[in-house]
Design a protein around this motif. Sequence first.
Motif, PDB file in Angstrom:
ATOM      1  N   THR A 253       0.841  -1.193   0.000  1.00  0.00           N
ATOM      2  CA  THR A 253       0.000   0.000   0.000  1.00  0.00           C
ATOM      3  C   THR A 253       0.878   1.245   0.000  1.00  0.00           C
ATOM      4  O   THR A 253       1.822   1.346   0.785  1.00  0.00           O
ATOM      5  N   TRP A 254       0.581   2.189  -0.900  1.00  0.00           N
ATOM      6  CA  TRP A 254       1.333   3.440  -0.941  1.00  0.00           C
ATOM      7  C   TRP A 254       0.575   4.530  -0.206  1.00  0.00           C
ATOM      8  O   TRP A 254      -0.655   4.521  -0.136  1.00  0.00           O
ATOM      9  N   THR A 255       1.329   5.497   0.343  1.00  0.00           N
ATOM     10  CA  THR A 255       0.747   6.610   1.093  1.00  0.00           C
ATOM     11  C   THR A 255       1.510   7.889   0.762  1.00  0.00           C
ATOM     12  O   THR A 255       2.744   7.892   0.739  1.00  0.00           O
ATOM     13  N   LEU A 256       0.776   8.968   0.495  1.00  0.00           N
ATOM     14  CA  LEU A 256       1.383  10.277   0.264  1.00  0.00           C
ATOM     15  C   LEU A 256       1.507  10.984   1.605  1.00  0.00           C
ATOM     16  O   LEU A 256       0.508  11.328   2.231  1.00  0.00           O
ATOM     17  N   ARG A 257       2.763  11.222   2.059  1.00  0.00           N
ATOM     18  CA  ARG A 257       2.980  11.716   3.413  1.00  0.00           C
ATOM     19  C   ARG A 257       3.483  13.151   3.473  1.00  0.00           C
ATOM     20  O   ARG A 257       3.112  13.896   4.374  1.00  0.00           O
ATOM     21  N   ASN A 258       4.345  13.572   2.538  1.00  0.00           N
ATOM     22  CA  ASN A 258       4.883  14.926   2.629  1.00  0.00           C
ATOM     23  C   ASN A 258       5.326  15.403   1.262  1.00  0.00           C
ATOM     24  O   ASN A 258       5.321  14.643   0.285  1.00  0.00           O
ATOM     25  N   VAL A 259       5.702  16.664   1.190  1.00  0.00           N
ATOM     26  CA  VAL A 259       6.209  17.258  -0.037  1.00  0.00           C
ATOM     27  C   VAL A 259       7.386  18.162   0.319  1.00  0.00           C
ATOM     28  O   VAL A 259       7.327  18.932   1.286  1.00  0.00           O
ATOM     29  N   GLU A 260       8.448  18.055  -0.448  1.00  0.00           N
ATOM     30  CA  GLU A 260       9.613  18.925  -0.277  1.00  0.00           C
ATOM     31  C   GLU A 260       9.482  20.104  -1.241  1.00  0.00           C
ATOM     32  O   GLU A 260       9.285  19.904  -2.441  1.00  0.00           O
ATOM     33  N   GLU A 265      15.611  30.865  -2.231  1.00  0.00           N
ATOM     34  CA  GLU A 265      16.571  30.279  -1.284  1.00  0.00           C
ATOM     35  C   GLU A 265      15.873  29.482  -0.191  1.00  0.00           C
ATOM     36  O   GLU A 265      16.518  28.921   0.701  1.00  0.00           O
ATOM     37  N   LEU A 266      14.543  29.392  -0.290  1.00  0.00           N
ATOM     38  CA  LEU A 266      13.771  28.686   0.726  1.00  0.00           C
ATOM     39  C   LEU A 266      13.682  27.199   0.409  1.00  0.00           C
ATOM     40  O   LEU A 266      13.534  26.801  -0.748  1.00  0.00           O
ATOM     41  N   LYS A 267      13.754  26.382   1.433  1.00  0.00           N
ATOM     42  CA  LYS A 267      13.640  24.939   1.264  1.00  0.00           C
ATOM     43  C   LYS A 267      13.064  24.353   2.546  1.00  0.00           C
ATOM     44  O   LYS A 267      13.569  24.626   3.646  1.00  0.00           O
ATOM     45  N   SER A 268      11.989  23.569   2.404  1.00  0.00           N
ATOM     46  CA  SER A 268      11.352  23.005   3.590  1.00  0.00           C
ATOM     47  C   SER A 268      10.548  21.768   3.209  1.00  0.00           C
ATOM     48  O   SER A 268      10.205  21.568   2.032  1.00  0.00           O
ATOM     49  N   VAL A 269      10.260  20.942   4.199  1.00  0.00           N
ATOM     50  CA  VAL A 269       9.427  19.746   4.026  1.00  0.00           C
ATOM     51  C   VAL A 269       8.093  19.985   4.710  1.00  0.00           C
ATOM     52  O   VAL A 269       8.040  20.213   5.930  1.00  0.00           O
ATOM     53  N   LEU A 270       7.009  19.950   3.925  1.00  0.00           N
ATOM     54  CA  LEU A 270       5.665  20.154   4.458  1.00  0.00           C
ATOM     55  C   LEU A 270       4.984  18.806   4.629  1.00  0.00           C
ATOM     56  O   LEU A 270       5.036  17.952   3.726  1.00  0.00           O
ATOM     57  N   LEU A 271       4.341  18.603   5.757  1.00  0.00           N
ATOM     58  CA  LEU A 271       3.702  17.326   6.082  1.00  0.00           C
ATOM     59  C   LEU A 271       2.233  17.339   5.672  1.00  0.00           C
ATOM     60  O   LEU A 271       1.534  18.342   5.886  1.00  0.00           O
ATOM     61  N   ALA A 272       1.767  16.233   5.100  1.00  0.00           N
ATOM     62  CA  ALA A 272       0.354  16.122   4.738  1.00  0.00           C
ATOM     63  C   ALA A 272      -0.497  16.079   5.997  1.00  0.00           C
ATOM     64  O   ALA A 272      -0.192  15.352   6.946  1.00  0.00           O
ATOM     65  N   SER A 287      -5.542   4.048  -7.773  1.00  0.00           N
ATOM     66  CA  SER A 287      -5.362   5.484  -7.593  1.00  0.00           C
ATOM     67  C   SER A 287      -6.208   5.955  -6.418  1.00  0.00           C
ATOM     68  O   SER A 287      -7.054   5.222  -5.914  1.00  0.00           O
ATOM     69  N   TYR A 288      -5.965   7.200  -6.013  1.00  0.00           N
ATOM     70  CA  TYR A 288      -6.728   7.804  -4.920  1.00  0.00           C
ATOM     71  C   TYR A 288      -7.299   9.125  -5.421  1.00  0.00           C
ATOM     72  O   TYR A 288      -6.583   9.925  -6.025  1.00  0.00           O
ATOM     73  N   ARG A 289      -8.569   9.349  -5.161  1.00  0.00           N
ATOM     74  CA  ARG A 289      -9.232  10.577  -5.607  1.00  0.00           C
ATOM     75  C   ARG A 289     -10.018  11.185  -4.457  1.00  0.00           C
ATOM     76  O   ARG A 289     -10.649  10.469  -3.671  1.00  0.00           O
ATOM     77  N   CYS A 290      -9.964  12.510  -4.365  1.00  0.00           N
ATOM     78  CA  CYS A 290     -10.756  13.215  -3.359  1.00  0.00           C
ATOM     79  C   CYS A 290     -11.215  14.542  -3.928  1.00  0.00           C
ATOM     80  O   CYS A 290     -10.394  15.417  -4.232  1.00  0.00           O
ATOM     81  N   SER A 291     -12.514  14.676  -4.106  1.00  0.00           N
ATOM     82  CA  SER A 291     -13.095  15.946  -4.549  1.00  0.00           C
ATOM     83  C   SER A 291     -13.847  16.631  -3.422  1.00  0.00           C
ATOM     84  O   SER A 291     -14.278  17.768  -3.565  1.00  0.00           O
ATOM     85  N   ALA A 292     -14.006  15.916  -2.297  1.00  0.00           N
ATOM     86  CA  ALA A 292     -14.785  16.472  -1.193  1.00  0.00           C
ATOM     87  C   ALA A 292     -13.968  17.464  -0.362  1.00  0.00           C
ATOM     88  O   ALA A 292     -14.500  18.441   0.145  1.00  0.00           O
ATOM     89  N   ASN A 293     -12.672  17.222  -0.218  1.00  0.00           N
ATOM     90  CA  ASN A 293     -11.843  18.071   0.629  1.00  0.00           C
ATOM     91  C   ASN A 293     -10.538  18.408  -0.079  1.00  0.00           C
ATOM     92  O   ASN A 293     -10.061  17.647  -0.927  1.00  0.00           O
ATOM     93  N   ASP A 294      -9.965  19.543   0.290  1.00  0.00           N
ATOM     94  CA  ASP A 294      -8.640  19.907  -0.199  1.00  0.00           C
ATOM     95  C   ASP A 294      -7.581  19.168   0.617  1.00  0.00           C
ATOM     96  O   ASP A 294      -7.775  18.886   1.799  1.00  0.00           O
ATOM     97  N   LEU A 295      -6.468  18.871  -0.042  1.00  0.00           N
ATOM     98  CA  LEU A 295      -5.337  18.253   0.652  1.00  0.00           C
ATOM     99  C   LEU A 295      -4.349  19.348   1.022  1.00  0.00           C
ATOM    100  O   LEU A 295      -3.876  20.089   0.152  1.00  0.00           O
ATOM    101  N   SER A 296      -4.036  19.454   2.294  1.00  0.00           N
ATOM    102  CA  SER A 296      -3.139  20.496   2.779  1.00  0.00           C
ATOM    103  C   SER A 296      -1.850  19.882   3.287  1.00  0.00           C
ATOM    104  O   SER A 296      -1.871  18.876   4.008  1.00  0.00           O
ATOM    105  N   PHE A 297      -0.741  20.504   2.916  1.00  0.00           N
ATOM    106  CA  PHE A 297       0.573  20.168   3.452  1.00  0.00           C
ATOM    107  C   PHE A 297       1.010  21.350   4.314  1.00  0.00           C
ATOM    108  O   PHE A 297       1.090  22.481   3.827  1.00  0.00           O
ATOM    109  N   VAL A 298       1.287  21.100   5.563  1.00  0.00           N
ATOM    110  CA  VAL A 298       1.583  22.181   6.502  1.00  0.00           C
ATOM    111  C   VAL A 298       3.025  22.075   6.980  1.00  0.00           C
ATOM    112  O   VAL A 298       3.625  20.989   7.001  1.00  0.00           O
ATOM    113  N   ASN A 299       3.564  23.212   7.363  1.00  0.00           N
ATOM    114  CA  ASN A 299       4.932  23.277   7.871  1.00  0.00           C
ATOM    115  C   ASN A 299       4.902  23.115   9.384  1.00  0.00           C
ATOM    116  O   ASN A 299       4.258  23.902  10.083  1.00  0.00           O
TER     117      ASN A 299
END
Length: 384
Positions: A253-260, A265-272, A287-299
């Motif tokens: 099973t795959w999971t989307l956890r964060n985004v770099e 000059e800014l660089k950071s890892v945001l967590l889902a 695949s995974y689909r979601c139209s009901a809610n936005d996916l947010s990655f937070v610092n």
Amino acid sequence: MRLIIVGILLGLVYSCSATISGPFLFWGHDKVSTLKTQALVEAGSREESLTQLFGEAKAIVVFMRNTTSRLEGIKYPRFQNLVKSCTWTYLPERSLATEPFGRNAKIEVISLSGHGEDDDAEIVTAYNDALRIYGDGEVLGILASREEEAHFLAKRETAEEESEKTAEGTPTDSAEEIEASFIYVAEGNKAVLSLNGPPELLLTNETLRLEEHIKQITFDDQHAKGYGRLSITFMHSGEKCTLRFKFTLARGTWTLRNVEVEYRELKSVLLARGDEYTLPSAPLGFSYRCSANDLSFVNPNKNESLQNLILSDFQVQPWLNGRKEFGEVYDCVGFVSAPILSGLFVVTLLLGILGLGISAMLSMHTPNRFESSRSKQLTFTVQE
């Protein structure tokens, strides 16, 4: 009068081929319950069950929506009561193994306006009209959506077409080609991310709408190490902004956890934002689909300039393995089925009986005094 209603219904039948999109809600017919166990079986088995269902139904009423957003019971109270009163099932996939058109001669297709109260009344009225003609348990209701082109992968120009354009004098960028679209396909169709709008990157003092991206999109496949990275480079006001979405892989099973994120000059890892039950995840090949809610990655570090990344109405699949379309869909829309409710009711009933039995056993006490021959008085009467 009955013949007039039948004639009107048959006049509305769609004889041409149509295409519908999911997620789907089936209700009304007795054989709908057989679809509930078909989620992870081969496509041939799903097609056989659907074909049998479409053929056995005396009539089919298809209600077409213009969106795949989640239905709220508050806005559709009559439809909610209608579904709860009969057998129903929910299918989260984008498309069916086979469609009802051509499988049944009595199909009515009704387009919904998108207004909650009007659609609620129209669904219930049209379905009840069909029930009066064909009888309870004989009419199959289907709630679906119109086919959306955004579900498919973007068509990429072949090298031959590009060379022909170059030969004809079409100007090409010798450096990096830029395009504005919201479907991001990694080279070799290794992964894909589809959005309904541009990603939004929130900084401390501004918000970036990342509309244009460089066509060269890569997917770093580290299957053996249990992760993969989808890298997309955007152009905003002449400056690059790179997003690297990291997918972890565990037990198939795959999971989307964060985004770099890299910008200037800014660089950071945001967590889902979410937990193990709400993060985008699906088995390999799905695949995974979601139209009901936005996916947010937070610092997690609030003091940094990079604060938040928002994806709206998204569908994503890593490890696509060269396929040209998404796999079967896992959806973020939650639902509670009748078997789940009945199972909870039975478990609650059994637990209640067990509790009463234990309580009765604990209330039992042994006697603390016993009768003996000494304590008893023998009396008798002598008659003369």
